[in-house]
Design a protein around this motif. Structure first.
Motif, PDB file in Angstrom:
ATOM      1  N   ASP A 244      61.156  80.443  81.869  1.00 24.76           N
ATOM      2  CA  ASP A 244      60.245  80.759  82.973  1.00 24.76           C
ATOM      3  C   ASP A 244      60.653  79.950  84.194  1.00 24.76           C
ATOM      4  N   ALA A 245      61.079  80.644  85.234  1.00 27.49           N
ATOM      5  CA  ALA A 245      61.671  79.999  86.402  1.00 27.49           C
ATOM      6  C   ALA A 245      60.654  79.638  87.470  1.00 27.49           C
ATOM      7  N   GLY A 246      59.384  79.767  87.191  1.00 26.53           N
ATOM      8  CA  GLY A 246      58.345  79.397  88.136  1.00 26.53           C
ATOM      9  C   GLY A 246      57.119  80.254  87.967  1.00 26.53           C
ATOM     10  N   GLY A 247      55.962  79.628  88.008  1.00 25.66           N
ATOM     11  CA  GLY A 247      54.705  80.347  87.867  1.00 25.66           C
ATOM     12  C   GLY A 247      53.958  79.996  86.605  1.00 25.66           C
ATOM     13  N   LEU A 248      54.666  79.467  85.606  1.00 26.50           N
ATOM     14  CA  LEU A 248      53.996  79.101  84.356  1.00 26.50           C
ATOM     15  C   LEU A 248      53.487  77.666  84.420  1.00 26.50           C
ATOM     16  N   THR A 249      54.340  76.736  84.842  1.00 29.47           N
ATOM     17  CA  THR A 249      53.906  75.345  85.002  1.00 29.47           C
ATOM     18  C   THR A 249      53.043  75.264  86.244  1.00 29.47           C
ATOM     19  N   GLY A 250      51.770  74.988  86.038  1.00 31.61           N
ATOM     20  CA  GLY A 250      50.766  75.047  87.091  1.00 31.61           C
ATOM     21  C   GLY A 250      49.500  75.645  86.507  1.00 31.61           C
ATOM     22  N   ARG A 268      59.245  82.693  72.844  1.00 35.23           N
ATOM     23  CA  ARG A 268      59.480  81.262  73.048  1.00 35.23           C
ATOM     24  C   ARG A 268      59.719  81.017  74.542  1.00 35.23           C
ATOM     25  N   LEU A 269      59.088  79.972  75.083  1.00 30.96           N
ATOM     26  CA  LEU A 269      59.107  79.741  76.526  1.00 30.96           C
ATOM     27  C   LEU A 269      59.711  78.385  76.865  1.00 30.96           C
ATOM     28  N   TYR A 270      60.596  78.403  77.848  1.00 28.59           N
ATOM     29  CA  TYR A 270      61.241  77.210  78.393  1.00 28.59           C
ATOM     30  C   TYR A 270      60.806  77.158  79.846  1.00 28.59           C
ATOM     31  N   ALA A 271      59.822  76.312  80.152  1.00 35.18           N
ATOM     32  CA  ALA A 271      59.076  76.412  81.408  1.00 35.18           C
ATOM     33  C   ALA A 271      59.578  75.420  82.451  1.00 35.18           C
ATOM     34  N   PHE A 272      60.067  75.946  83.569  1.00 35.67           N
ATOM     35  CA  PHE A 272      60.533  75.112  84.669  1.00 35.67           C
ATOM     36  C   PHE A 272      59.357  74.484  85.420  1.00 35.67           C
ATOM     37  N   VAL A 273      59.666  73.403  86.102  1.00 35.60           N
ATOM     38  CA  VAL A 273      58.792  72.831  87.126  1.00 35.60           C
ATOM     39  C   VAL A 273      59.440  73.172  88.460  1.00 35.60           C
ATOM     40  N   THR A 274      58.788  74.015  89.253  1.00 34.99           N
ATOM     41  CA  THR A 274      59.405  74.584  90.452  1.00 34.99           C
ATOM     42  C   THR A 274      58.697  74.109  91.706  1.00 34.99           C
ATOM     43  N   VAL A 275      59.485  73.638  92.683  1.00 36.30           N
ATOM     44  CA  VAL A 275      58.916  73.184  93.953  1.00 36.30           C
ATOM     45  C   VAL A 275      59.693  73.826  95.102  1.00 36.30           C
ATOM     46  N   PRO A 281      52.513  70.049  94.761  1.00 34.15           N
ATOM     47  CA  PRO A 281      51.823  69.148  93.823  1.00 34.15           C
ATOM     48  C   PRO A 281      52.637  68.792  92.584  1.00 34.15           C
ATOM     49  N   LEU A 282      53.566  69.647  92.164  1.00 34.14           N
ATOM     50  CA  LEU A 282      54.321  69.363  90.951  1.00 34.14           C
ATOM     51  C   LEU A 282      55.351  68.251  91.143  1.00 34.14           C
ATOM     52  N   LEU A 283      55.577  67.820  92.380  1.00 36.09           N
ATOM     53  CA  LEU A 283      56.448  66.667  92.593  1.00 36.09           C
ATOM     54  C   LEU A 283      55.895  65.415  91.918  1.00 36.09           C
ATOM     55  N   GLY A 284      54.590  65.409  91.677  1.00 34.98           N
ATOM     56  CA  GLY A 284      53.972  64.276  91.001  1.00 34.98           C
ATOM     57  C   GLY A 284      54.455  64.064  89.579  1.00 34.98           C
ATOM     58  N   LEU A 285      55.118  65.084  88.995  1.00 31.08           N
ATOM     59  CA  LEU A 285      55.636  64.918  87.633  1.00 31.08           C
ATOM     60  C   LEU A 285      56.872  64.026  87.581  1.00 31.08           C
ATOM     61  N   LEU A 286      57.602  63.901  88.690  1.00 29.11           N
ATOM     62  CA  LEU A 286      58.870  63.161  88.655  1.00 29.11           C
ATOM     63  C   LEU A 286      58.698  61.702  88.224  1.00 29.11           C
ATOM     64  N   PRO A 287      57.714  60.964  88.724  1.00 32.76           N
ATOM     65  CA  PRO A 287      57.574  59.572  88.278  1.00 32.76           C
ATOM     66  C   PRO A 287      56.734  59.403  87.003  1.00 32.76           C
ATOM     67  N   SER A 288      56.329  60.521  86.392  1.00 31.92           N
ATOM     68  CA  SER A 288      55.390  60.432  85.259  1.00 31.92           C
ATOM     69  C   SER A 288      56.050  60.024  83.951  1.00 31.92           C
ATOM     70  N   ALA A 303      63.766  72.954  83.134  1.00 29.06           N
ATOM     71  CA  ALA A 303      64.430  72.284  84.253  1.00 29.06           C
ATOM     72  C   ALA A 303      63.458  71.997  85.393  1.00 29.06           C
ATOM     73  N   PHE A 304      63.852  71.023  86.207  1.00 27.21           N
ATOM     74  CA  PHE A 304      63.187  70.788  87.487  1.00 27.21           C
ATOM     75  C   PHE A 304      63.915  71.644  88.516  1.00 27.21           C
ATOM     76  N   LYS A 305      63.207  72.570  89.108  1.00 27.76           N
ATOM     77  CA  LYS A 305      63.825  73.572  89.980  1.00 27.76           C
ATOM     78  C   LYS A 305      63.382  73.404  91.431  1.00 27.76           C
ATOM     79  N   VAL A 306      64.362  73.443  92.308  1.00 25.35           N
ATOM     80  CA  VAL A 306      64.110  73.409  93.742  1.00 25.35           C
ATOM     81  C   VAL A 306      64.561  74.740  94.339  1.00 25.35           C
ATOM     82  N   ILE A 307      63.728  75.337  95.149  1.00 25.04           N
ATOM     83  CA  ILE A 307      64.112  76.559  95.870  1.00 25.04           C
ATOM     84  C   ILE A 307      64.743  76.139  97.186  1.00 25.04           C
ATOM     85  N   THR A 308      65.954  76.633  97.469  1.00 23.51           N
ATOM     86  CA  THR A 308      66.646  76.187  98.673  1.00 23.51           C
ATOM     87  C   THR A 308      66.988  77.306  99.658  1.00 23.51           C
TER      88      THR A 308
END
Length: 551
Positions: A244-250, A268-275, A281-288, A303-308
């Motif tokens: 899941d490339a975005g929309g599930l984590t949240g 089976r789901l492999y859920a990205f953290v997308t910003v 708000p999901l940037l808060g997971l990085l120092p967790s 994966a931690f995903k950044v849209i560029t």
């Protein structure tokens, strides 16, 4: 001759246990193991949720016991469970309940208006009306619908229509009001609003969508139903895993976790953290301390995903040279190089698998620079950083992808719907370098295949077909030299996709000890013409040894 059966050893490092008899046996078929040698076997035995043995009918049949179900393949194909390495799981389920802009007869703004008018008559005022999948380049009017189009038919219902790419939306005035967007709202970094004489027309590009999509977000109950719809759709298509490339984590993650815990979700789901911004708000997971890999074989943090940059079909992809269709446009780039370096560096140092949505060649170059910088500053072993899409990828960038060990997750399926637009917007030369699967495979790069659903057809066999043909809707071909054969295409949607999630030891091929994720087709896939692969029927889907779909 098929290989002899290779029985599983008890107490293997994959957690297998002693099994006296198989729960399920497939015999008499074309078993595409997708192992290192791409062996074709006759039979498979499954027990305890894992593959027990693979080989000849004679070698596998003795594993049957009193309660074993035996399925006669009769020469038909059995594949590893197919993996969609980039999709939006909740988004697909939500799109299935929205007005379908790709349905026959919906290729005009007038037709879309009529669909909205009918739905408004059925729903209480104030209820959101959602649509998904329009493409302004194929609408009769050759433009995006605006707030005025929707206001004319549903002034008392908030309306949001998301373009097929997911990077542009069109809303009515009430939706803008609920989102706090008006004529004075400035264009945000990485986005813009379409305007006429200073008036916001209700068409939002890239990051400008954020307040509108947030205002239209599903309720927990709606998310639950969307997840169940997506699960059913994927199982019927033979897919057993989705990245899941975005929309599930949240907001969707809570309902998803509940459904997984209750055994109601089977994919089976492999859920990205997308910003997509520094304020996400999901940037808060990085120092967790949480990072890629947390979870289990049903639901795992990816994966931690950044849209560029933007979308390939918008077109809003960030390109080195101007668009062929508009010499004043090079697309939308979300970040300056130092900003992306900093963000990817943070995630890299925190132990995440990093990935970046990068479609245009300028965005891909920026991404490779950021990943190289992160690795130089904080070297790590076993990196499997990814690039999602990796669309316009000429030879100089292909060489860098290979040298840096980056995994490109591509969507050859896009050529059908969007290929004609690629040729028109980027020119033939660039269109021919898009999603260069064959060239990257020749460089030893484990390209993974995906759909990006609901952007396009979620069925992995549709993606397999397009990897072979690269044909457009109007009959053209983008980069015929990048076509691959069936064996290579199947690996994109099985073992290569598993590798992209660090899961090739557990799934992606039919080998003893691996998870018993399987799909049975109605035909021998090797005898099906390439142009008909998308329509090969799925007869059975098995996840963890359990039959979860049967036609």
């Amino acid at each position: 001759m098929p290989p002899e059966a290779r029985p599983i050893e008890p107490k293997t490092d994959r957690g297998a246990t002693m099994v006296d008899h198989a729960d399920l046996i497939f015999t008499g078929g074309r078993v595409h193991t997708v192992n290192a040698a791409n062996d074709i076997a006759e039979a498979v035995a499954v027990g305890g949720g894992r593959i027990l043995a693979v080989g000849s009918n004679a070698a596998v049949r003795p594993l049957a016991g009193p309660g074993t179900r035996v399925v006669e393949l009769r020469g038909r194909s059995l594949l590893p469970g197919l993996i969609d390495a980039h999709a939006h799981f909740a988004g697909l389920g939500a799109a299935m309940a929205a007005i379908d802009c790709k349905a026959p007869g919906m290729q005009s703004i007038r037709a879309l208006q009529e669909a909205v008018r009918r739905r408004a008559a059925e729903l209480p005022p104030g209820t959101w009306i959602r649509g998904r999948g329009y493409d302004q380049s194929r609408l009769a009017e050759r433009r995006h619908p605006t707030r005025d189009d929707w206001d004319a038919v549903a002034p008392h219902h908030p309306v949001i229509f998301t373009r097929t790419c997911g990077h542009i939306c069109s809303v009515n005035s009430l939706a803008m009001t609920l989102a706090g967007v008006d004529d004075a709202t400035p264009d945000p970094p990485g986005g813009r609003y379409e305007r006429a004489d200073g008036r916001n027309l209700g068409v939002a590009y890239e990051t400008a969508q954020a307040p509108l999509q947030q205002a239209a977000a599903l309720s927990p109950a709606e998310y639950r139903e969307a997840l169940l719809r997506a699960d059913r759709a994927y199982l019927a298509a033979g897919a057993t895993s989705v990245h899941d490339a975005g929309g599930l984590t949240g907001p969707a993650f809570g309902p998803c976790q509940e459904l997984v815990g209750a055994g109601e979700l089977h994919v089976r789901l492999y859920a990205f953290v997308t910003v997509n911004s520094r304020q996400h708000p999901l940037l808060g997971l990085l120092p967790s301390g949480v990072r890629t890999g947390f979870g289990d074989d049903r639901l795992r943090l990816g994966a931690f995903k950044v849209i560029t940059d933007g979308s390939s079909s918008g077109p809003t992809a960030a390109t080195r040279a101007p668009y062929t269709s508009n010499p004043a446009d090079c697309g939308i780039l979300y970040w300056q190089q130092e900003e992306l370096d900093e963000l990817i560096g943070r995630a890299h140092r925190a132990g995440w698998q990093c990935t970046v949505h990068a479609v245009g060649d300028r965005a891909i170059e920026q991404t490779l620079d950021a990943m190289a910088h992160a690795q130089h500053e904080a070297p790590r072993q076993g990196l499997r950083h990814r690039i999602e899409h990796c669309g316009i990828c000429p030879p100089d960038l292909q060489a860098r992808v290979a040298a840096q060990g980056v995994i490109p997750v591509m969507q050859p399926a896009f050529f059908w719907e969007f290929g004609d637009g690629y040729i028109r917007n980027y020119g033939r030369e660039r269109a021919d370098t898009m999603f260069p699967v064959r060239s990257l495979l020749a460089r030893g790069v484990p390209v993974a295949g995906s759909s990006d659903a609901p952007v396009t057809d979620h069925r992995p066999l549709f993606g397999v077909q397009q990897t072979l043909t690269r044909v457009t809707m109007d009959g053209d071909v983008c980069g015929p030299q990048e076509r691959v054969d069936l064996t290579a295409a199947l690996r994109l949607y099985t073992v290569n996709a598993a590798y992209a999630a660090f899961e090739e030891d557990r799934k992606g091929s039919i080998e003893p000890g691996k998870l018993a994720d399987l799909v049975m087709l109605a035909e021998d896939i090797t005898c099906v013409p390439a142009e008909r692969l998308r329509d090969v029927a799925v007869l059975m889907t098995v996840v963890g040894g359990e039959v979860v779909y049967e036609a």
